[in-house]
Design a protein around this motif. Structure first.
Motif, PDB file in Angstrom:
ATOM      1  N   GLY A   1       0.791  -1.226   0.000  1.00  0.00           N
ATOM      2  CA  GLY A   1       0.000   0.000   0.000  1.00  0.00           C
ATOM      3  C   GLY A   1       0.820   1.271   0.000  1.00  0.00           C
ATOM      4  N   ARG A   2       2.143   1.168   0.146  1.00  0.00           N
ATOM      5  CA  ARG A   2       2.979   2.379   0.143  1.00  0.00           C
ATOM      6  C   ARG A   2       3.048   3.018  -1.234  1.00  0.00           C
ATOM      7  NH1 ARG A   2       8.304  -0.219   2.389  1.00  0.00           N
ATOM      8  NH2 ARG A   2       7.434  -1.931   1.143  1.00  0.00           N
ATOM      9  N   TYR A   3       2.768   2.258  -2.273  1.00  0.00           N
ATOM     10  CA  TYR A   3       2.781   2.777  -3.643  1.00  0.00           C
ATOM     11  C   TYR A   3       1.633   2.099  -4.398  1.00  0.00           C
ATOM     12  CZ  TYR A   3       4.844   4.646  -7.944  1.00  0.00           C
ATOM     13  OH  TYR A   3       5.071   5.329  -9.114  1.00  0.00           O
ATOM     14  N   GLU A   4       0.429   2.598  -4.145  1.00  0.00           N
ATOM     15  CA  GLU A   4      -0.768   1.958  -4.685  1.00  0.00           C
ATOM     16  C   GLU A   4      -0.890   2.221  -6.187  1.00  0.00           C
ATOM     17  OE1 GLU A   4      -5.293   1.465  -3.145  1.00  0.00           O
ATOM     18  OE2 GLU A   4      -4.644   3.507  -3.609  1.00  0.00           O
ATOM     19  N   THR A   5      -0.935   1.145  -6.962  1.00  0.00           N
ATOM     20  CA  THR A   5      -1.112   1.247  -8.401  1.00  0.00           C
ATOM     21  C   THR A   5      -2.561   0.963  -8.767  1.00  0.00           C
ATOM     22  OG1 THR A   5      -0.489  -1.072  -8.704  1.00  0.00           O
ATOM     23  CG2 THR A   5       1.278   0.574  -8.828  1.00  0.00           C
ATOM     24  N   LEU A   6      -2.859   1.027 -10.057  1.00  0.00           N
ATOM     25  CA  LEU A   6      -4.234   0.850 -10.510  1.00  0.00           C
ATOM     26  C   LEU A   6      -4.761  -0.535 -10.181  1.00  0.00           C
ATOM     27  CD1 LEU A   6      -6.632   2.083 -12.031  1.00  0.00           C
ATOM     28  CD2 LEU A   6      -5.661   1.158 -14.134  1.00  0.00           C
ATOM     29  N   GLN A   7      -3.950  -1.562 -10.372  1.00  0.00           N
ATOM     30  CA  GLN A   7      -4.398  -2.922 -10.086  1.00  0.00           C
ATOM     31  C   GLN A   7      -4.652  -3.125  -8.591  1.00  0.00           C
ATOM     32  OE1 GLN A   7      -5.177  -5.129 -12.423  1.00  0.00           O
ATOM     33  NE2 GLN A   7      -4.625  -3.615 -13.968  1.00  0.00           N
ATOM     34  N   MET A   8      -3.849  -2.515  -7.752  1.00  0.00           N
ATOM     35  CA  MET A   8      -4.080  -2.605  -6.313  1.00  0.00           C
ATOM     36  C   MET A   8      -5.340  -1.845  -5.907  1.00  0.00           C
ATOM     37  SD  MET A   8      -0.105  -2.076  -5.223  1.00  0.00           S
ATOM     38  CE  MET A   8      -0.424  -2.030  -3.481  1.00  0.00           C
ATOM     39  N   TYR A   9      -5.564  -0.718  -6.540  1.00  0.00           N
ATOM     40  CA  TYR A   9      -6.791   0.043  -6.284  1.00  0.00           C
ATOM     41  C   TYR A   9      -8.018  -0.760  -6.716  1.00  0.00           C
ATOM     42  CZ  TYR A   9     -10.215   3.846  -6.652  1.00  0.00           C
ATOM     43  OH  TYR A   9     -11.335   4.630  -6.520  1.00  0.00           O
ATOM     44  N   LEU A  10      -7.927  -1.424  -7.856  1.00  0.00           N
ATOM     45  CA  LEU A  10      -9.022  -2.274  -8.331  1.00  0.00           C
ATOM     46  C   LEU A  10      -9.293  -3.405  -7.355  1.00  0.00           C
ATOM     47  CD1 LEU A  10     -11.015  -3.377 -10.432  1.00  0.00           C
ATOM     48  CD2 LEU A  10      -9.074  -4.424 -11.605  1.00  0.00           C
ATOM     49  N   TYR A  11      -8.242  -4.025  -6.842  1.00  0.00           N
ATOM     50  CA  TYR A  11      -8.403  -5.124  -5.886  1.00  0.00           C
ATOM     51  C   TYR A  11      -9.109  -4.644  -4.620  1.00  0.00           C
ATOM     52  CZ  TYR A  11      -7.166  -9.055  -2.873  1.00  0.00           C
ATOM     53  OH  TYR A  11      -7.218 -10.130  -2.013  1.00  0.00           O
ATOM     54  N   ALA A  12      -8.770  -3.429  -4.180  1.00  0.00           N
ATOM     55  CA  ALA A  12      -9.413  -2.885  -2.985  1.00  0.00           C
ATOM     56  C   ALA A  12     -10.884  -2.570  -3.226  1.00  0.00           C
ATOM     57  CB  ALA A  12      -8.673  -1.628  -2.529  1.00  0.00           C
ATOM     58  N   LYS A  13     -11.226  -2.121  -4.447  1.00  0.00           N
ATOM     59  CA  LYS A  13     -12.608  -1.749  -4.756  1.00  0.00           C
ATOM     60  C   LYS A  13     -13.508  -2.964  -4.978  1.00  0.00           C
ATOM     61  CE  LYS A  13     -12.946   2.707  -4.613  1.00  0.00           C
ATOM     62  NZ  LYS A  13     -13.935   3.375  -3.706  1.00  0.00           N
ATOM     63  N   LEU A  14     -12.933  -4.123  -5.247  1.00  0.00           N
ATOM     64  CA  LEU A  14     -13.749  -5.308  -5.496  1.00  0.00           C
ATOM     65  C   LEU A  14     -14.610  -5.677  -4.290  1.00  0.00           C
ATOM     66  CD1 LEU A  14     -11.255  -7.616  -7.452  1.00  0.00           C
ATOM     67  CD2 LEU A  14     -13.359  -6.597  -8.331  1.00  0.00           C
ATOM     68  N   SER A  15     -14.117  -5.390  -3.110  1.00  0.00           N
ATOM     69  CA  SER A  15     -14.853  -5.755  -1.896  1.00  0.00           C
ATOM     70  C   SER A  15     -15.832  -4.671  -1.454  1.00  0.00           C
ATOM     71  CB  SER A  15     -13.874  -6.040  -0.756  1.00  0.00           C
ATOM     72  OG  SER A  15     -13.052  -4.914  -0.511  1.00  0.00           O
ATOM     73  N   SER A  16     -15.767  -3.484  -2.039  1.00  0.00           N
ATOM     74  CA  SER A  16     -16.635  -2.387  -1.602  1.00  0.00           C
ATOM     75  C   SER A  16     -17.707  -2.020  -2.624  1.00  0.00           C
ATOM     76  CB  SER A  16     -15.797  -1.147  -1.277  1.00  0.00           C
ATOM     77  OG  SER A  16     -15.070  -0.727  -2.422  1.00  0.00           O
ATOM     78  N   SER A  17     -17.376  -2.048  -3.915  1.00  0.00           N
ATOM     79  CA  SER A  17     -18.344  -1.657  -4.938  1.00  0.00           C
ATOM     80  C   SER A  17     -18.024  -2.367  -6.247  1.00  0.00           C
ATOM     81  CB  SER A  17     -18.323  -0.132  -5.141  1.00  0.00           C
ATOM     82  OG  SER A  17     -19.181   0.239  -6.215  1.00  0.00           O
ATOM     83  N   GLY A  18     -18.868  -3.302  -6.607  1.00  0.00           N
ATOM     84  CA  GLY A  18     -18.670  -4.019  -7.865  1.00  0.00           C
ATOM     85  C   GLY A  18     -18.868  -3.119  -9.072  1.00  0.00           C
ATOM     86  N   HIS A  19     -19.752  -2.128  -8.973  1.00  0.00           N
ATOM     87  CA  HIS A  19     -19.987  -1.218 -10.095  1.00  0.00           C
ATOM     88  C   HIS A  19     -18.748  -0.361 -10.375  1.00  0.00           C
ATOM     89  CE1 HIS A  19     -24.270  -2.144 -10.404  1.00  0.00           C
ATOM     90  NE2 HIS A  19     -24.348  -2.059  -9.082  1.00  0.00           N
ATOM     91  N   VAL A  20     -18.153   0.167  -9.308  1.00  0.00           N
ATOM     92  CA  VAL A  20     -16.951   0.984  -9.485  1.00  0.00           C
ATOM     93  C   VAL A  20     -15.802   0.113  -9.991  1.00  0.00           C
ATOM     94  CG1 VAL A  20     -15.251   2.442  -8.322  1.00  0.00           C
ATOM     95  CG2 VAL A  20     -17.669   2.638  -7.739  1.00  0.00           C
ATOM     96  N   ALA A  21     -15.696  -1.110  -9.472  1.00  0.00           N
ATOM     97  CA  ALA A  21     -14.653  -2.018  -9.950  1.00  0.00           C
ATOM     98  C   ALA A  21     -14.825  -2.311 -11.438  1.00  0.00           C
ATOM     99  CB  ALA A  21     -14.683  -3.312  -9.141  1.00  0.00           C
ATOM    100  N   SER A  22     -16.075  -2.465 -11.873  1.00  0.00           N
ATOM    101  CA  SER A  22     -16.337  -2.675 -13.302  1.00  0.00           C
ATOM    102  C   SER A  22     -15.963  -1.442 -14.113  1.00  0.00           C
ATOM    103  CB  SER A  22     -17.809  -3.014 -13.514  1.00  0.00           C
ATOM    104  OG  SER A  22     -18.148  -4.233 -12.885  1.00  0.00           O
ATOM    105  N   ALA A  23     -16.222  -0.247 -13.563  1.00  0.00           N
ATOM    106  CA  ALA A  23     -15.827   0.981 -14.255  1.00  0.00           C
ATOM    107  C   ALA A  23     -14.305   1.067 -14.399  1.00  0.00           C
ATOM    108  CB  ALA A  23     -16.363   2.195 -13.491  1.00  0.00           C
ATOM    109  N   ILE A  24     -13.581   0.638 -13.375  1.00  0.00           N
ATOM    110  CA  ILE A  24     -12.116   0.602 -13.469  1.00  0.00           C
ATOM    111  C   ILE A  24     -11.683  -0.357 -14.566  1.00  0.00           C
ATOM    112  CG2 ILE A  24      -9.977   0.084 -12.241  1.00  0.00           C
ATOM    113  CD1 ILE A  24     -11.491   0.719  -9.635  1.00  0.00           C
ATOM    114  N   THR A  25     -12.312  -1.523 -14.600  1.00  0.00           N
ATOM    115  CA  THR A  25     -11.964  -2.523 -15.613  1.00  0.00           C
ATOM    116  C   THR A  25     -12.245  -2.012 -17.018  1.00  0.00           C
ATOM    117  OG1 THR A  25     -12.526  -4.268 -14.019  1.00  0.00           O
ATOM    118  CG2 THR A  25     -12.334  -4.912 -16.333  1.00  0.00           C
TER     119      THR A  25
END
Length: 262
Positions: free
Chosen positions: A210-234
């Protein structure tokens, strides 16, 4: 009535199989609710608006872009002259070097990450730089093969001999003759390398976390909170990869067109 051939049917089924997950992801990123119906109950763009308004997403996207871009540029600056030197001045070493380069495929990302942690942890070197170095090694097969094919196709050795006979130095011949002629191959290999690094998750997650959060790490974090936002990232990632693929196809066709011109 025209009969559909088996190859055409097989191709259509494969394309349908590949397109359905993408279409479902796009629809889910635009859906208001999609729980008990075949199609979304409504469409909205609020998930994309929420995503693009999130500073954390913009920072993660910028970090991924910056790390992938700078690593690719450094890899091109180091690898292209090295491959040129091997092809032109040390052709007998080519098979050995090619074997060593291809061995990078044999090292899984998890094993590489553990080895790098054991070797460099506590040495004072930022792990982001270690990760970039590991990325550079991982790009070797793609840049090596693309540059090698371009050099062999243009007969770089003969061009160098002709340039030297006309009075050009090694450096002048390389910069003014070789590089412009293989630029399309370098560009295609660079875009492929950039796309691979942009989607990388294992190394950066283990080495830096988490010290250098990239897009894929951000996507992984969003998968557990909002599937719609995770789909928008994808979907955003799909669009970026589609642009890169289009550029690769464009420059590949341009390269083939130049080769076909008598």
């Amino acid at each position: 009535m025209k009969r559909i051939s088996l190859p055409s049917l097989s191709f259509a089924l494969v394309m349908l199989y590949l397109f359905l997950p993408v279409a479902a992801t796009i629809l889910y990123s635009l859906a208001t609710e999609w729980n008990s119906t075949i199609l979304p109950e409504g469409l909205t763009g609020k998930w994309f608006a929420e995503l693009y308004a999130d500073p954390r997403f913009l920072q993660a996207f910028g970090r991924s872009f910056l790390l992938s871009f700078l690593t690719t540029v450094v890899a091109v600056v180091i690898i292209v002259p090295a491959v040129f030197s091997i092809i032109v001045y040390a052709p007998r070493m080519e098979r050995l070097v090619q074997l060593l380069v291809m061995l990078t495929y044999a090292v899984p990302g998890v094993i590489m990450a553990v080895g790098l942690i054991r070797t460099y942890s506590g040495n004072g070197i930022p792990m982001v730089i270690i990760t970039a170095g590991a990325y550079l090694v991982g790009l070797l097969p793609y840049l090596y093969q693309g540059t090698r094919n371009s050099l062999l196709a243009m007969q770089a050795r003969s061009l160098m001999e002709a340039a030297e006979l006309l009075g050009a130095s090694h450096w002048q011949a390389f910069v003014r003759i070789i590089v412009p002629n293989i630029m399309s191959g370098i560009f295609v290999s660079s875009l492929l390398s950039f796309s691979i690094l942009f989607g990388e998750f294992v190394l950066i997650n283990i080495l830096v976390g988490g010290r250098y959060e990239t897009l894929q790490m951000y996507l992984y974090a969003k998968l557990s909170s909002s599937g719609h936002v995770a789909s928008a990232i994808t979907v955003t990632y799909f669009v970026l990869m589609a642009i890169i693929t289009g550029l690769v196809v464009k420059f590949t066709r341009r390269s083939f067109a130049r080769k076909e011109v008598p």
